[in-house]
Design a protein around this motif. Structure first.
Motif, PDB file in Angstrom:
ATOM      1  N   GLY A   1       0.791  -1.223   0.000  1.00 49.56           N
ATOM      2  CA  GLY A   1       0.000   0.000   0.000  1.00 49.56           C
ATOM      3  C   GLY A   1       0.820   1.268   0.000  1.00 49.56           C
TER       4      GLY A   1
ATOM      5  N   THR B   1      -5.626   1.487  -2.809  1.00 48.57           N
ATOM      6  CA  THR B   1      -5.278   0.428  -1.860  1.00 48.57           C
ATOM      7  C   THR B   1      -4.413   1.002  -0.751  1.00 48.57           C
ATOM      8  N   LYS B   2      -4.788   0.709   0.459  1.00 47.87           N
ATOM      9  CA  LYS B   2      -3.991   1.057   1.632  1.00 47.87           C
ATOM     10  C   LYS B   2      -3.826  -0.207   2.461  1.00 47.87           C
TER      11      LYS B   2
ATOM     12  N   SER C   1       3.433  -2.113  -4.652  1.00 45.33           N
ATOM     13  CA  SER C   1       2.068  -1.669  -4.951  1.00 45.33           C
ATOM     14  C   SER C   1       1.756  -1.861  -6.422  1.00 45.33           C
TER      15      SER C   1
END
Length: 152
Positions: free
Chosen positions: A24, A142-143, A30
């Motif tokens: 993330g 997205t985290k 990522s």
């Protein structure tokens, strides 16, 4: 180190791998998660532009927009999972306003250590639900939060 080795990324292990904090962080990990999981399953002409947002054609008439969030336990249940629920719930919110759902944006908040096999299953369920509903997943985010900071 050879040029080939310098750019090597280990493949994501969707069988036994886990979500890592760097998934993330906006870097290579990522990008790999986006390419190998999200883009692969959600591919369409808008998402494939690869931007942080989606350039969409302007519809005629009124535009309806909705945001929906889902927290369920367990995330896999008889007849479905959180992935399908998230798509169908959002599509329903637009439809009850009298509009035809066309596009969806998805936000993922993942907990460090979450099994990649479960994430893959959820993403595949979302892709199937979106196809069934006739909508395109066109952008997302997205985290990753530390282990224990989200409910799985």
């Amino acid at each position: 180190m050879s040029e080939e080795k310098k750019h090597y990324q280990r493949p994501l292990n969707f069988k036994t791998g886990k979500v890592e904090m760097n998934f993330g962080a906006g870097g290579k990990a990522s990008a790999q998660l986006i390419a190998d999981l999200f883009a692969k399953n959600f591919s369409n002409e808008f998402l494939d532009q690869g931007d942080d947002g989606a350039r969409l054609p302007q519809p005629k008439g009124e535009l309806i927009m909705a945001t929906d969030s889902h927290v369920v336990s367990p995330i896999f249940f008889a007849g479905g999972d959180i992935g399908g629920l998230s798509i169908h719930g959002t599509v329903n919110d637009v439809a009850v306003c009298g509009a035809t759902p066309l596009y969806i944006s998805c936000g993922f908040i993942l907990e460090e250590g979450f099994p990649l096999s479960d994430l893959k299953r959820i993403v595949e369920s979302m892709a199937a639900a979106a196809k069934e509903a006739g909508v395109k997943i066109v952008t997302g985010d997205t985290k990753v939060v530390e282990r224990g900071k989200a409910d799985g």
